[in-house]
Design an enzyme around this catalytic site. Structure first.
Site, PDB file in Angstrom:
ATOM      1  N   GLN A   1       0.851  -1.203   0.000  1.00 17.25           N
ATOM      2  CA  GLN A   1       0.000   0.000   0.000  1.00 17.25           C
ATOM      3  C   GLN A   1       0.887   1.254   0.000  1.00 17.25           C
ATOM      4  O   GLN A   1       2.099   1.161   0.280  1.00 17.25           O
ATOM      5  CB  GLN A   1      -0.880   0.002   1.263  1.00 17.25           C
ATOM      6  CG  GLN A   1      -0.116  -0.200   2.561  1.00 17.25           C
ATOM      7  CD  GLN A   1      -0.893  -0.996   3.589  1.00 17.25           C
ATOM      8  OE1 GLN A   1      -2.147  -1.036   3.608  1.00 17.25           O
ATOM      9  NE2 GLN A   1      -0.166  -1.664   4.490  1.00 17.25           N
TER      10      GLN A   1
ATOM     11  N   ASP B   1       0.173  -0.281  13.813  1.00 12.02           N
ATOM     12  CA  ASP B   1       0.583   0.930  14.530  1.00 12.02           C
ATOM     13  C   ASP B   1       0.867   0.619  16.003  1.00 12.02           C
ATOM     14  O   ASP B   1       1.473   1.418  16.707  1.00 12.02           O
ATOM     15  CB  ASP B   1      -0.499   2.013  14.410  1.00 12.02           C
ATOM     16  CG  ASP B   1      -1.892   1.468  14.745  1.00 12.02           C
ATOM     17  OD1 ASP B   1      -2.784   1.579  13.891  1.00 12.02           O
ATOM     18  OD2 ASP B   1      -2.070   0.906  15.840  1.00 12.02           O
TER      19      ASP B   1
ATOM     20  N   GLU C   1       0.892  -8.633  11.439  1.00 11.14           N
ATOM     21  CA  GLU C   1       0.725  -7.467  10.544  1.00 11.14           C
ATOM     22  C   GLU C   1       1.419  -7.809   9.228  1.00 11.14           C
ATOM     23  O   GLU C   1       2.602  -8.200   9.221  1.00 11.14           O
ATOM     24  CB  GLU C   1       1.358  -6.250  11.191  1.00 11.14           C
ATOM     25  CG  GLU C   1       1.692  -5.084  10.243  1.00 11.14           C
ATOM     26  CD  GLU C   1       0.485  -4.506   9.529  1.00 11.14           C
ATOM     27  OE1 GLU C   1      -0.434  -4.024  10.216  1.00 11.14           O
ATOM     28  OE2 GLU C   1       0.477  -4.569   8.280  1.00 11.14           O
TER      29      GLU C   1
ATOM     30  N   ASP D   1       0.612 -12.618   6.583  1.00  8.06           N
ATOM     31  CA  ASP D   1      -0.822 -12.503   6.331  1.00  8.06           C
ATOM     32  C   ASP D   1      -1.598 -13.133   7.490  1.00  8.06           C
ATOM     33  O   ASP D   1      -1.369 -14.299   7.820  1.00  8.06           O
ATOM     34  CB  ASP D   1      -1.148 -13.222   5.013  1.00  8.06           C
ATOM     35  CG  ASP D   1      -2.587 -12.991   4.564  1.00  8.06           C
ATOM     36  OD1 ASP D   1      -2.830 -13.064   3.352  1.00  8.06           O
ATOM     37  OD2 ASP D   1      -3.443 -12.727   5.439  1.00  8.06           O
TER      38      ASP D   1
ATOM     39  N   ASP E   1      -7.819  -5.806  13.729  1.00  6.14           N
ATOM     40  CA  ASP E   1      -7.578  -4.371  13.579  1.00  6.14           C
ATOM     41  C   ASP E   1      -7.108  -4.110  12.151  1.00  6.14           C
ATOM     42  O   ASP E   1      -5.943  -3.765  11.890  1.00  6.14           O
ATOM     43  CB  ASP E   1      -6.503  -3.941  14.595  1.00  6.14           C
ATOM     44  CG  ASP E   1      -6.150  -2.484  14.490  1.00  6.14           C
ATOM     45  OD1 ASP E   1      -5.172  -2.070  15.162  1.00  6.14           O
ATOM     46  OD2 ASP E   1      -6.830  -1.750  13.740  1.00  6.14           O
TER      47      ASP E   1
ATOM     48  N   THR F   1      -7.304  -2.779   7.969  1.00  2.83           N
ATOM     49  CA  THR F   1      -7.681  -1.654   7.123  1.00  2.83           C
ATOM     50  C   THR F   1      -9.084  -1.906   6.581  1.00  2.83           C
ATOM     51  O   THR F   1      -9.714  -2.908   6.908  1.00  2.83           O
ATOM     52  CB  THR F   1      -6.686  -1.556   5.939  1.00  2.83           C
ATOM     53  OG1 THR F   1      -6.340  -2.883   5.505  1.00  2.83           O
ATOM     54  CG2 THR F   1      -5.437  -0.810   6.317  1.00  2.83           C
ATOM     55  N   GLU F   2      -9.525  -0.988   5.730  1.00  3.71           N
ATOM     56  CA  GLU F   2     -10.831  -1.185   5.077  1.00  3.71           C
ATOM     57  C   GLU F   2     -10.770  -2.440   4.207  1.00  3.71           C
ATOM     58  O   GLU F   2      -9.693  -2.930   3.873  1.00  3.71           O
ATOM     59  CB  GLU F   2     -11.114   0.046   4.200  1.00  3.71           C
ATOM     60  CG  GLU F   2     -11.732   1.234   4.926  1.00  3.71           C
ATOM     61  CD  GLU F   2     -10.871   1.742   6.103  1.00  3.71           C
ATOM     62  OE1 GLU F   2      -9.638   1.715   6.030  1.00  3.71           O
ATOM     63  OE2 GLU F   2     -11.456   2.128   7.127  1.00  3.71           O
TER      64      GLU F   2
ATOM     65  N   PRO G   1      -5.046  -6.402   0.696  1.00  4.76           N
ATOM     66  CA  PRO G   1      -4.816  -7.612   1.496  1.00  4.76           C
ATOM     67  C   PRO G   1      -5.877  -7.808   2.589  1.00  4.76           C
ATOM     68  O   PRO G   1      -5.973  -8.879   3.168  1.00  4.76           O
ATOM     69  CB  PRO G   1      -3.435  -7.365   2.119  1.00  4.76           C
ATOM     70  CG  PRO G   1      -3.244  -5.896   2.090  1.00  4.76           C
ATOM     71  CD  PRO G   1      -3.987  -5.415   0.877  1.00  4.76           C
TER      72      PRO G   1
HETATM   73  N1  SAM Z   1      -7.267   1.519  12.862  1.00  2.00           N
HETATM   74  C1  SAM Z   1      -7.225   1.346  11.434  1.00  2.00           C
HETATM   75  C2  SAM Z   1      -8.593   1.266  10.850  1.00  2.00           C
HETATM   76  O1  SAM Z   1      -9.537   0.991  11.575  1.00  2.00           O
HETATM   77  O2  SAM Z   1      -8.703   1.494   9.648  1.00  2.00           O
HETATM   78  C3  SAM Z   1      -6.426   0.131  11.099  1.00  2.00           C
HETATM   79  C4  SAM Z   1      -5.059   0.234  11.691  1.00  2.00           C
HETATM   80  S1  SAM Z   1      -3.831  -0.805  11.124  1.00  2.00           S
HETATM   81  C5  SAM Z   1      -2.796   0.375  10.383  1.00  2.00           C
HETATM   82  C6  SAM Z   1      -4.504  -1.750   9.787  1.00  2.00           C
HETATM   83  C7  SAM Z   1      -3.456  -2.731   9.328  1.00  2.00           C
HETATM   84  O3  SAM Z   1      -4.030  -3.899   8.755  1.00  2.00           O
HETATM   85  C8  SAM Z   1      -2.534  -2.168   8.223  1.00  2.00           C
HETATM   86  O4  SAM Z   1      -1.272  -1.907   8.765  1.00  2.00           O
HETATM   87  C9  SAM Z   1      -2.483  -3.272   7.164  1.00  2.00           C
HETATM   88  O5  SAM Z   1      -1.190  -3.474   6.626  1.00  2.00           O
HETATM   89  C10 SAM Z   1      -2.973  -4.468   7.957  1.00  2.00           C
HETATM   90  N2  SAM Z   1      -3.501  -5.578   7.147  1.00  2.00           N
HETATM   91  C11 SAM Z   1      -4.313  -5.512   6.062  1.00  2.00           C
HETATM   92  N3  SAM Z   1      -4.568  -6.756   5.582  1.00  2.00           N
HETATM   93  C12 SAM Z   1      -3.908  -7.641   6.398  1.00  2.00           C
HETATM   94  C13 SAM Z   1      -3.777  -9.063   6.431  1.00  2.00           C
HETATM   95  N4  SAM Z   1      -4.390  -9.849   5.525  1.00  2.00           N
HETATM   96  N5  SAM Z   1      -3.026  -9.620   7.423  1.00  2.00           N
HETATM   97  C14 SAM Z   1      -2.398  -8.836   8.354  1.00  2.00           C
HETATM   98  N6  SAM Z   1      -2.463  -7.472   8.366  1.00  2.00           N
HETATM   99  C15 SAM Z   1      -3.221  -6.884   7.394  1.00  2.00           C
END
Ligand code: SAM
Length: 274
Positions: A31, A86, A106, A137, A155, A157-158, A162
Site C-alpha cells: 500500500q 501501529d 501485521e 498474512d 484491527d 484496514t478497510e 490484502p
Molecule cells: N485503525 C485502522 C482502521 O480501523 O482502519 C487500522 C489500523 S492498522 C494500520 C490496519 C493494518 O491492517 C494495516 O497496517 C495493514 O497493513 C494491515 N492488514 C491488512 N490486511 C492484512 C492481512 N491480511 N493480514 C495482516 N495485516 C493486514
C-alpha cells in the site's frame, strides 16, 4: 497558502484537514504509506489514502477494540491482534497483568517501522516482553494456529487489498478455530452510515458461528462519518455480563459504565443486527 489533506470517504463525501508538514511517504509492497502532520489532529497515518490513526483521536479506537473483549472474558491470557501495525491495540492489551502472550500479525512491516518513528506513544506496547510480532498474512497465520487464543482482535484496514479476506466468512471460521473453546473475537467493522450492507453481512456471518454476537459503536472523528462499529463474537461468555478485571484501567474513552450501555444502539444501527 494553506495546504489541506482530503480523504474521499465515499465517492460523494470526504473530510479535509489542514497540513503543517508531510513527514513521510513510501510505496510498500502492499500500500502507499503516508505520515502527515495536521493542525487539528497531530500526526496522521494514511494508507492508500485512508486515515488509519492520529495522535489526537487514536485512543478511542484502540481502547474500544480492546477493552470490551478483555472485560467480557474472565481471564484473557493469550491474545492475538490481526493487522494493528501501529501498535495501539497491543499497547492496550499489555495493560492487563494477566496477559501472558500478545501476538501481533501485521502483513506490512513498513507500517510497524513508521509507527515506531512517528507514533512512539502508540507503538510503545510493542516493546513489552510478552509481545511477539509476526510480519505475515493474518489469514494464513490463523489457519496455522488452532485452539490457541482467548481473545482475537481484528484491527484491519478497510476491506481493500490484502484486507478483503479479513471481512469474509472463511476468515471468521478460521478465527473460530484459532480461539479456545471459550474464546472471544472482536473485529472493526466500518461505518454504520457508509457501510451498512457490510456490517449487516458480517454480523450475520459471525452470528452463525458464535454463541453470542454483539455490535457496538464509538465516536472517531477522523474515520468515515465519525461513527465507527465493532462486532463481537463470543463462544461462551455472554457479552451482557462483564468480568471486571482487577487492575483499574488507564483509559480515556472506555469505562465500565460505558461498557454496560454499549449495546443500547440507535435504531438505525440496531436494524443492522436483524
Ligand atoms: N485503525 C485502522 C482502521 O480501523 O482502519 C487500522 C489500523 S492498522 C494500520 C490496519 C493494518 O491492517 C494495516 O497496517 C495493514 O497493513 C494491515 N492488514 C491488512 N490486511 C492484512 C492481512 N491480511 N493480514 C495482516 N495485516 C493486514
Amino acid at each position: 497558502m494553506d495546504l489541506w489533506y482530503t480523504e474521499k470517504q465515499t465517492p460523494d463525501h470526504g473530510i479535509t484537514s489542514k497540513i503543517t508538514r508531510t513527514l513521510h511517504h513510501e510505496q510498500t509492497d502492499f500500500q502507499s504509506l503516508d505520515i502527515i502532520e495536521t493542525k487539528q489532529f497531530g500526526n496522521m497515518m494514511v494508507l492508500d489514502g485512508m486515515v488509519m490513526t492520529t495522535d489526537q483521536d487514536e485512543f478511542v479506537y484502540h481502547e474500544m477494540l480492546t477493552h470490551v473483549a478483555m472485560n467480557t472474558h474472565p481471564n484473557p491470557k493469550h491474545v492475538l491482534v490481526i493487522g494493528g501495525g501501529d501498535g495501539g491495540v497491543i499497547r492496550e492489551v499489555v495493560k492487563y497483568e494477566q496477559v501472558e502472550t500478545a501476538t501481533l500479525v501485521e502483513i506490512d512491516g513498513q507500517v510497524i517501522e513508521a509507527a515506531k518513528t512517528y507514533f512512539p506513544q502508540i507503538a510503545s506496547g510493542l516493546a513489552d516482553p510478552r509481545v511477539t510480532v509476526k510480519v505475515e498474512d493474518g489469514i494464513k497465520f490463523i489457519a496455522e494456529h488452532p485452539n490457541q487464543f482467548d481473545v482475537i482482535l481484528v484491527d484491519s484496514t478497510e476491506p481493500v487489498g490484502p484486507a478483503v479476506g479479513l471481512f469474509q466468512k472463511p476468515f471468521y471460521e478460521g478465527i473460530h478455530e484459532a480461539l479456545k473453546e471459550d474464546g472471544i473475537m472482536v473485529a472493526q467493522t466500518e461505518s454504520p452510515w457508509f457501510n451498512r450492507d457490510l456490517i449487516r453481512r458480517v454480523y450475520q456471518d459471525i452470528s452463525t458461528l458464535f454463541q453470542y454476537t454483539q455490535l457496538y459503536t464509538a465516536s472517531i472523528p477522523t474515520y468515515p462519518s465519525g461513527l465507527w462499529s465493532f462486532t463481537m463474537g463470543s463462544k461462551k461468555y455472554d457479552p451482557l455480563h462483564l468480568h471486571e478485571q482487577e487492575n483499574l484501567l488507564d483509559t480515556k474513552y472506555y469505562s465500565r459504565e460505558l461498557h454496560r450501555s454499549l449495546y443500547q444502539l440507535p435504531n438505525f444501527v440496531k436494524e443492522l443486527t436483524k
